[in-house]
Enzyme design. Structure first.
Site, short mmCIF file in Angstrom:
data_model
loop_
_atom_site.label_atom_id
_atom_site.label_comp_id
_atom_site.label_asym_id
_atom_site.label_seq_id
_atom_site.Cartn_x
_atom_site.Cartn_y
_atom_site.Cartn_z
N LYS A 360 41.09 16.44 -15.26
CA LYS A 360 42.46 16.94 -14.88
C LYS A 360 42.01 18.35 -14.23
O LYS A 360 41.81 19.44 -14.96
CB LYS A 360 43.30 16.91 -16.04
CG LYS A 360 44.57 17.45 -15.87
CD LYS A 360 45.46 17.62 -16.77
CE LYS A 360 46.84 18.05 -16.37
NZ LYS A 360 46.74 19.27 -15.77
N GLU A 413 44.40 16.36 -5.90
CA GLU A 413 44.56 17.87 -6.36
C GLU A 413 43.66 18.82 -5.44
O GLU A 413 42.39 18.40 -5.23
CB GLU A 413 43.92 18.01 -7.90
CG GLU A 413 44.63 19.31 -8.58
CD GLU A 413 45.86 19.58 -8.92
OE1 GLU A 413 46.65 18.48 -8.59
OE2 GLU A 413 46.26 20.26 -9.78
N GLU A 512 41.28 21.48 -16.73
CA GLU A 512 42.21 21.58 -17.98
C GLU A 512 41.91 20.55 -19.19
O GLU A 512 42.62 20.87 -20.25
CB GLU A 512 43.48 21.39 -17.19
CG GLU A 512 44.33 22.65 -16.96
CD GLU A 512 45.59 22.24 -16.41
OE1 GLU A 512 46.84 23.16 -17.00
OE2 GLU A 512 45.72 21.67 -15.78
N LYS A 517 44.51 6.81 -17.58
CA LYS A 517 45.32 6.14 -16.83
C LYS A 517 45.11 4.74 -17.15
O LYS A 517 43.89 4.27 -17.24
CB LYS A 517 45.22 6.29 -15.24
CG LYS A 517 45.47 7.86 -14.90
CD LYS A 517 45.23 7.90 -13.58
CE LYS A 517 45.40 9.36 -13.25
NZ LYS A 517 45.22 9.74 -11.55
N ARG A 530 57.73 10.29 -14.89
CA ARG A 530 56.90 10.71 -15.75
C ARG A 530 56.79 9.50 -16.64
O ARG A 530 57.28 9.02 -17.20
CB ARG A 530 57.66 11.71 -16.67
CG ARG A 530 56.68 12.29 -17.80
CD ARG A 530 57.35 13.63 -18.44
NE ARG A 530 57.92 14.61 -17.54
CZ ARG A 530 57.02 15.25 -16.77
NH1 ARG A 530 55.80 15.29 -17.02
NH2 ARG A 530 57.58 16.13 -15.86
#
Ligand code: ATP
Ligand code: MG
Ligand code: MG
Length: 706
Positions: A360, A413, A512, A517, A530
Site C-alpha cells: 500500500k 498510486e 503504509e 484484494k 468502499r
C-alpha cells in the site's frame, strides 16, 4: 385555509431559522398583509413575463398554490397543479428558487428529497427539455466535476456587482454582510429597495445556467469586468428570493442541506413517478429503491448529467445502466478499501476466497486515461481533473504502454521518488508539488507510478472482469521502467507467517502497509464503493483505531497563552450520509506545528459563520467559540473510540441516544483530495467502533481531552 396554514408554517420556520423571536399576533397580521402584497406583485411579474412571451395566462396561479403542491407527498402530488407556466415554456427560475426556499425550511432528508423530486416531476410533465438545466442548478454545478469548469467568483466581485446592480454603496453592502453573515441574504434585501422602470424578462432556469457557463468561460483581458456584467444582468432581472439563490449558486454553496446524493435519488424517483402508465402503488416502493440504486451506480461510472438526463427522459430509468457506460475520458469513482486490524482479521474475512496482497503506497491516487487520439487525462481520488499537476506523467506515459495498446484507463498510486537512491519518499514530499501551472522543466519532486489495476484497454471495459484477469491485462500491456513506472509489489500467499513478513517488508520499503484484494471471485472493480473485497492493513494502526479518520473542522476555540491570535483547538465532525448532517466527534488541539496551526486558523477564519447551520449536530455543552462552514478535511489518528453523551457521531447507530467520540486525536495532515462530504461517514465510525472488540461499558462517559 390550507394555503394560509402553509404560509404560516413557512413564515414561522423562516423566523426560527433567522433566530428571530415569534412575532406578536398584531405584528403577525401586518407581516402577513405585507407578504401577501409582495406576493401579489411577484405574481404580476410572472404574469407579465408570460404575456411578454405571447402566452397570456388564463388563470393566475398564486405562488402559495404551487408551494403547497410541492410540499405534498409523492402519492398526492400533481405536477400539473404545481406548474404555473404553460407546457413547453421554459421553466421560470422563481419556481426553483421558491422550491429551494422550501427546502431551506426543513432539515429532514426525506422531506428535502420529496420536494426536489416534485420539482423534477413538474419539469418532466411540462418542459422536459429544461430538466437538464434544473438538475444542474439543483446540484449546484455548471458542468461535470471532472471538466473542472468553475465559476471562480469571489465575494469581493459579488459585492461590487451587487452595488452596481442595485445602486448601493459597497461599504453599505459590506456592513450588511457583517450583520447578516450571508451575501445571498444581502442580495435579497438589496433588491427590494430598488424599483425598475423597465422590467427585464423573468429569469428562466436555462438562462441562469447558460449565463453561469458563459461567466465561467470568460477569460483573458477584462474578463472580470465581463463576468460582473453578466452577473449584474442576472441580478437586475431577479425578483423575490431569486437574488438569494443567484448569489449562492454563484458562490457554489447553496447552504440549504440539499446535496448531490439527494438530487440523484430524487431524479431517479421522479423518473419512476413520471412513467406512463403509472407504476401500481403496490410495486412502487420496490421500483423507487431500485431506481435510486441504478442512478447511483450509473453516476459512479458516468458522472455526467448531460449523458444521463436525456437517456432518462427518452428511454426511462430501467435502460439507464445499459446505455450509460464507462467512457474513457470520464473518470469512474475509484474503488475504496475497508480497514482491518491484522492479518488474522483479513484471513477471517477472506476465509474461502483466493486473494492477493499488495504493497500500500502512500502517495496520491491517480486514474490515468489514455485515449485513442493520444490525449492523456489524470484524475484524482475525487474524480477531479489533475492533469495539469503531472505534466511529467503526461509526457512519459506513452512510453510505458506496449505499442499495440491504443487506449487504456489505469488505476495507480503516484508516489514521490528518489531515482538515484531508488527510494520511495514520504507523502509529505509529494504534497510540496504545486497543484496548478506545473511546468515540466521546473519539476523538482520526481514521481514514480505504482500501477495496481487496469479498468479499460483497447476499447474493452474491464470493470466487470475479476482482478486476476485485469491484472494479467495490466502486466501484458505495459512495461516497467525503473524509477518511473512499476507494478505494485504483490504476493498471493495465504500463510499467516508469510503475510506478516510481507507486511514488514512493505513497511521497510516505505509503504503504509498492505491492501489485500480478492482475486478470482467477488473480485470485479466496484466504482466509488468502499468494498469488502479490498482490505487495508496499516502497520501503524494495529494497536490503535484500525484506520485514520478524515474529519471536518466545524468549530473553533479561541487560543490562549502561546496560542493567542490563532485557534487553540477545534471541534471536528464526521459526516452522516443518511441525514446529511455533520456530527461532532472530538475536540482536537494536538498534532499541530505552529506553522500548520497558523495556516489552518487563517484559512478557517475566512469561513466563520454567525451561528451553527441547521445541519450540524453537537452537544450544547461543547462551548464552541466560533463556527465554521464545512470546507476542509483533516486526517486524524486516534487511540480509540468510545461512547460519548456529548458528541453526536454515529448517534443512533451504536447507542440509541449517545454518540461516539475519539480519544487522543492527533492531526496527521490536511486532505486536499477529499471534499467535506467525503469525510469519514457516521456508518464508518460505527464500524470502527464495533471493530475495536473491547468492552466499553467501563469507560462510558464524556471522554474529551483538552
Ligand atoms: N496497491 C494498492 N491498491 C489500491 N490502493 C492503493 C494501493 N497502494 C496505495 N493505494 C492507495 O490507498 C488508498 C486507500 O487507502 P487510504 O487509507 O490511503 O485511503 P484514503 O485515501 O485515506 O481514503 P479512505 O480513508 O476514505 O479509504 C487508495 O485510494 C490508493 O490511493
Ligand atoms: Mg493514501
Ligand atoms: Mg484514510
Amino acid at each position: 385555509m390550507a394555503q394560509r396554514n402553509m404560509a404560516d408554517v413557512l413564515m414561522k420556520a423562516a423566523r426560527e431559522k433567522a433566530g428571530r423571536p415569534p412575532a406578536s399576533s398584531k405584528e403577525k397580521e401586518k407581516e402577513k398583509e405585507k407578504k401577501e402584497k409582495e406576493r401579489k406583485e411577484e405574481n404580476c411579474i410572472t404574469a407579465d413575463g408570460a404575456s411578454e412571451n405571447g402566452a397570456a395566462k388564463s388563470e393566475l396561479v398564486t405562488v402559495d398554490n404551487f408551494e403547497a403542491e410541492l410540499l405534498k407527498n409523492k402519492m398526492d402530488f400533481d405536477p400539473n397543479k404545481a406548474a404555473f407556466w404553460k407546457k413547453g415554456e421554459q421553466v421560470p427560475f422563481i419556481f426553483l428558487a421558491r422550491a429551494l426556499d422550501l427546502i431551506s425550511n426543513t432539515t429532514k432528508r426525506l422531506a428535502i428529497t420529496e420536494i426536489i423530486c416534485n420539482v423534477f416531476r413538474t419539469v418532466i410533465a411540462t418542459t422536459p427539455e429544461d430538466l437538464l438545466a434544473v438538475v444542474y442548478l439543483a446540484a449546484n454545478k455548471i458542468a461535470p466535476a471532472h471538466e473542472g469548469v468553475e465559476l471562480g467568483i469571489g465575494d469581493a466581485a459579488i459585492i461590487k456587482t451587487l452595488a452596481e446592480a442595485y445602486g448601493r454603496k459597497e461599504d453599505q453592502i459590506k456592513s450588511q454582510l457583517k450583520a447578516m453573515g450571508d451575501l445571498g441574504l444581502v442580495a435579497k434585501a438589496s433588491r427590494s429597495t430598488q424599483r425598475l422602470m423597465f422590467k427585464p424578462p423573468p429569469l428562466t432556469c436555462v438562462k441562469v445556467l447558460e449565463t453561469f457557463r458563459v461567466i465561467a468561460k470568460e477569460a483573458g483581458n477584462q474578463s472580470m469586468d465581463k463576468k460582473r456584467g453578466r452577473m449584474k444582468g442576472l441580478l437586475v432581472a431577479a425578483t423575490d428570493c431569486e437574488p438569494l439563490y443567484v448569489v449562492r449558486l454563484l458562490q457554489s454553496k447553496l447552504r440549504i442541506g440539499l446535496q448531490e446524493a439527494t438530487v440523484m435519488v430524487a431524479l431517479a424517483q421522479a423518473a419512476v413517478l413520471s412513467e406512463q402508465p403509472r407504476v401500481p402503488a403496490s410495486k412502487l416502493p420496490e421500483r423507487l429503491e431500485l431506481a435510486a440504486q441504478t442512478m447511483k451506480s450509473v453516476y459512479s461510472i458516468l458522472p455526467v448529467f448531460d449523458k444521463i438526463v436525456p437517456i432518462l427522459l427518452s428511454e426511462g430509468i430501467e435502460k439507464l445502466s445499459k446505455l450509460c457506460t464507462f467512457t474513457p475520458g470520464v473518470p469512474v469513482g475509484p474503488m475504496l478499501a475497508k480497514p482491518t486490524k491484522g492479518v488474522s482479521e483479513v484471513l477471517d474475512k477472506f476465509q474461502d476466497l483466493e486473494f492477493t496482497c499488495e504493497y500500500k503506497y502512500d502517495g496520491e491516487r491517480a486514474q490515468i486515461h489514455y485515449l485513442e487520439d493520444g490525449t492523456v487525462e489524470i484524475y484524482s481520488r475525487n474524480a477531479e481533473r489533475n492533469t495539469v499537476k503531472f505534466p511529467d506523467i503526461v509526457a512519459a506515459v506513452s512510453r510505458y504502454k506496449k505499442p499495440e495498446v491504443s487506449s487504456f484507463v489505469l488505476d495507480c498510486e503516484v508516489v514521490a521518488y528518489d531515482p538515484e537512491k531508488e527510494k520511495i519518499l514520504p507523502f509529505q514530499v509529494l504534497s510540496t508539488r504545486a497543484r496548478k501551472g506545473v511546468i515540466l522543466s521546473d519539476i523538482k519532486v520526481k514521481v514514480c507510478i505504482f500501477a495496481f489495476d487496469l479498468l479499460y484497454i483497447n476499447g474493452r471495459n474491464l470493470l466487470n472482469e475479476q482482478l486476476i484477469v485485469r491484472r494479467e491485462e495490466l502486466y501484458t500491456s505495459f512495461t516497467e521502467v525503473k524509477g518511473e513506472f512499476l507494478f505494485a509489489t504483490a504476493t498471493n500467499t495465504r500463510e499467516v507467517d508469510e503475510m506478516q513478513k510481507f507486511l514488514d517488508a512493505a513497511i521497510n520499503d516505505c509503504c503504509e502497509g498492505l491492501i489485500v484484494k480478492t482475486l478470482k471471485t467477488d473480485a470485479t472493480y466496484e466504482p466509488a464503493k468502499r468494498s469488502n473485497n479490498w482490505l487495508k492493513l496499516k502497520k501503524d494502526y494495529m494497536d490503535s483505531v484500525g484506520d485514520s479518520l478524515d474529519l471536518v473542522p466545524v468549530g473553533g476555540y479561541l487560543g490562549r497563552g502561546k496560542r493567542t491570535g490563532v485557534y487553540g483547538a477545534f471541534l471536528l465532525a464526521c459526516y452522516d450520509e443518511d441525514s446529511e448532517t455533520y456530527q461532532s466527534i472530538c475536540k482536537i488541539g494536538t498534532g499541530f506545528s505552529e506553522v500548520v496551526l497558523e495556516e489552518r486558523s487563517a484559512s478557517l477564519r475566512q469561513h466563520v459563520l454567525e451561528k451553527p447551520p441547521p445541519y450540524y449536530r453537537y452537544g450544547e455543552t461543547l462551548g464552541v467559540d466560533v463556527w465554521f462552514e464545512p470546507v476542509e478535511v483533516w486526517e486524524v489518528k486516534a487511540a480509540d473510540l468510545s461512547i460519548s453523551p456529548v458528541h453526536k457521531a454515529a448517534n443512533g447507530l451504536v447507542d440509541p441516544v449517545k454518540g461516539i467520540s475519539l480519544r487522543f486525536p492527533r492531526l496527521l495532515r490536511l486532505r486536499e483530495d477529499k471534499t467535506p462530504e467525503q469525510a469519514t461517514s457516521a456508518a464508518q465510525v460505527a464500524e470502527l467502533y464495533r471493530a475495536q472488540k473491547i468492552t466499553h461499558t467501563a469507560r462510558d462517559g464524556d471522554s474529551d481531552e483538552d
